[in-house]
Write an enzyme that holds these catalytic residues in place. Sequence first.
Site, PDB file in Angstrom:
ATOM      1  N   GLU A   1      -6.488   4.209  -5.861  1.00 30.33           N
ATOM      2  CA  GLU A   1      -7.768   4.523  -5.218  1.00 30.33           C
ATOM      3  C   GLU A   1      -8.148   5.940  -5.626  1.00 30.33           C
ATOM      4  O   GLU A   1      -7.416   6.886  -5.338  1.00 30.33           O
ATOM      5  CB  GLU A   1      -7.634   4.430  -3.694  1.00 30.33           C
ATOM      6  CG  GLU A   1      -8.945   4.706  -2.986  1.00 30.33           C
ATOM      7  CD  GLU A   1      -8.788   4.885  -1.482  1.00 30.33           C
ATOM      8  OE1 GLU A   1      -9.742   4.557  -0.768  1.00 30.33           O
ATOM      9  OE2 GLU A   1      -7.735   5.371  -1.028  1.00 30.33           O
TER      10      GLU A   1
ATOM     11  N   HIS B   1     -11.380  -2.712   3.297  1.00 27.63           N
ATOM     12  CA  HIS B   1     -11.192  -2.284   4.690  1.00 27.63           C
ATOM     13  C   HIS B   1     -11.944  -0.999   5.027  1.00 27.63           C
ATOM     14  O   HIS B   1     -12.063  -0.652   6.206  1.00 27.63           O
ATOM     15  CB  HIS B   1      -9.690  -2.083   4.968  1.00 27.63           C
ATOM     16  CG  HIS B   1      -9.108  -0.957   4.175  1.00 27.63           C
ATOM     17  ND1 HIS B   1      -8.945  -1.017   2.805  1.00 27.63           N
ATOM     18  CD2 HIS B   1      -8.672   0.277   4.546  1.00 27.63           C
ATOM     19  CE1 HIS B   1      -8.434   0.126   2.375  1.00 27.63           C
ATOM     20  NE2 HIS B   1      -8.258   0.931   3.410  1.00 27.63           N
ATOM     21  N   ASP B   2     -12.439  -0.285   4.002  1.00 25.94           N
ATOM     22  CA  ASP B   2     -13.163   0.967   4.222  1.00 25.94           C
ATOM     23  C   ASP B   2     -14.667   0.815   4.031  1.00 25.94           C
ATOM     24  O   ASP B   2     -15.404   1.791   4.154  1.00 25.94           O
ATOM     25  CB  ASP B   2     -12.673   2.046   3.234  1.00 25.94           C
ATOM     26  CG  ASP B   2     -11.343   2.649   3.634  1.00 25.94           C
ATOM     27  OD1 ASP B   2     -11.008   2.627   4.833  1.00 25.94           O
ATOM     28  OD2 ASP B   2     -10.633   3.158   2.741  1.00 25.94           O
TER      29      ASP B   2
ATOM     30  N   ASP C   1       0.851  -1.185   0.000  1.00 26.44           N
ATOM     31  CA  ASP C   1       0.000   0.000   0.000  1.00 26.44           C
ATOM     32  C   ASP C   1       0.888   1.237   0.000  1.00 26.44           C
ATOM     33  O   ASP C   1       1.732   1.402   0.881  1.00 26.44           O
ATOM     34  CB  ASP C   1      -0.895  -0.002   1.246  1.00 26.44           C
ATOM     35  CG  ASP C   1      -2.279   0.536   0.950  1.00 26.44           C
ATOM     36  OD1 ASP C   1      -2.365   1.591   0.299  1.00 26.44           O
ATOM     37  OD2 ASP C   1      -3.271  -0.087   1.365  1.00 26.44           O
TER      38      ASP C   1
ATOM     39  N   ASP D   1      -3.051   4.755  -2.287  1.00 21.68           N
ATOM     40  CA  ASP D   1      -4.103   5.370  -1.480  1.00 21.68           C
ATOM     41  C   ASP D   1      -4.462   6.757  -2.022  1.00 21.68           C
ATOM     42  O   ASP D   1      -3.566   7.563  -2.303  1.00 21.68           O
ATOM     43  CB  ASP D   1      -3.588   5.485  -0.036  1.00 21.68           C
ATOM     44  CG  ASP D   1      -4.660   5.887   0.934  1.00 21.68           C
ATOM     45  OD1 ASP D   1      -5.658   5.150   1.061  1.00 21.68           O
ATOM     46  OD2 ASP D   1      -4.516   6.943   1.576  1.00 21.68           O
TER      47      ASP D   1
END
Length: 558
Positions: free
Chosen positions: A254, A327-328, A98, A199
């Site tokens: 993302e 995860h979000d 990440d 991210d």
Amino acid sequence: MNKKWWKESVVYQIYPRSFMDSNGDGIGDLQGITSKLDYLKKLGIDVIWLSPVFKSPNDDNGYDISDYQDIMDEFGTMADWEELLAGIHSRGMKLMMDLVVNHSSDEHNWFVESRKSKDNQYRDYYIWRPGQDGEEPNNWTSFFSGSAWQYDEATDEYFLHLFSKKQPDLNWENPVLRNEIYDMMTWWLDKGVDGFRMDVINLISKADGLPSAPGGKKYDWGGEFFMNGPRVHEYLQEMNKEVLSKYDMITVGECPGASPQDAAQYANDEGTELNMIFTFEHMDLDSGPGGKWDVKPWKLADLKDVMTKWQKELEGKGWNSLYLNNHDQPRMVSRFGNDKEFRTESAKMLGTFLHMMQGTPYIYQGEELGMTNVQFDSLEEYNDIEIHSMYREKVTEGGEDHNKIMNAIYIKGRDNARTPMQWDSSENAGFTTGTPWLKVNPNYTDINAESALKDSDSVFHYYQRLIKLRKEHEIIVYGTYDLILEDDPAIYAYTRTLGSEKLVVMCNFTGEAAAFNLPEGIEHTSADVLIGNYDSSEEGTLSSVELKPYEARVYFLK
């Protein structure tokens, strides 16, 4: 067909804090992940995406990085990471790290230096501005509620933080900073990582002058001035030239607020930026006018519209990433399926729906078990900074109804995805011998990996079959997508076409039986069931199929 290994891969996301604890401190760690690699190999996945494991004070669970080239103490050491990488590679899998470079932690050495004085060499690594008439430099709100600016007494200026105030935004206008980031990426790639998930990468370019959001509110959403900003493609093309193009790797960005037109640039088929992006449009279908926490029921017609738009508009131009949870996001079986009486059936149906589309599928840990949302009794049992910031703004300060907001947290809260992985029916689901950092979902005694592996009819074994089919049939990866039965209120059906082959995918999104009638014009001499989530002995003919509640079937036509 522009064939690539990452188009043919299936990715599995690990949230390290919640995956497996090896030392009994209640926090998942790298050695814990290493101990479960055979489980992932058995599932059949190709790439492991690891949420951040870098040094971090954990204000936002590792998405606030204080050292990009070291490992978080709670997760282990660099030697542990190297052992994990070797274990992944020796099993023929790849590792995607990440990359969090829109912001750092305020405890990163760059920021520690940056805030010391206005002429510090690191000052320009971040976005500093003087106040306006005793107020913030502009009226932007952060993603986590409240102003996106934090006043710093030392130099009498404000710094920008689109997320927590412990996550100051990096200043990508600074070429020295950009080169530091490229050097750091190269360092990891030379250590053997196989790619990056990036991210909020489409926030790195902010509009010139940082104008306030129009409308005159004290605090307002300024997304149009920092999402898909003026220089974002320039920066990503530079990153690609300096780093990405030199390695055979996988990249996914993302990109909240990106359209298919944006994606066709970010994930273009020429490969000048990224391989693919995460879109959020289908994740907003149950958000009302008040945003994420203003929960409304989602509609199948809207899901068809959004998924079809992304499938068709990127066809031949870019590549889709396929996901329904991470995860979000809340657990997909609770959000898009039925996590009560049809949990197993709807988990398999949703897996079929996604894995048969064009794009690279992403499985979030526990999805392959049909893990569900959790309802904790009190706000204190939730850990997520976003939940607590929102509750403070809406209930403590805003006077909204406690029960209404708790209900929104049950449905949409990020901790739904972060409860520990359910390995077996022993205490704490076999995740830890200590006290878990976040409570385990109480349904772990029924839903866990040990029982799933023993049950040939489990969600796990169904996912194993979905992944295997992808390896056996090129049409699942490279075939074109077309929606059929557009107006059917219960069934989402589509075809995939490659040469003379065709797949018909039918998914009943309801708890009632539903009749599928094949539209005219789909010619075929034979139709075989490729996969289905019920025992399909009473197949009937393809032209008319009675689908059971949450049934999915895929027919292979020749």
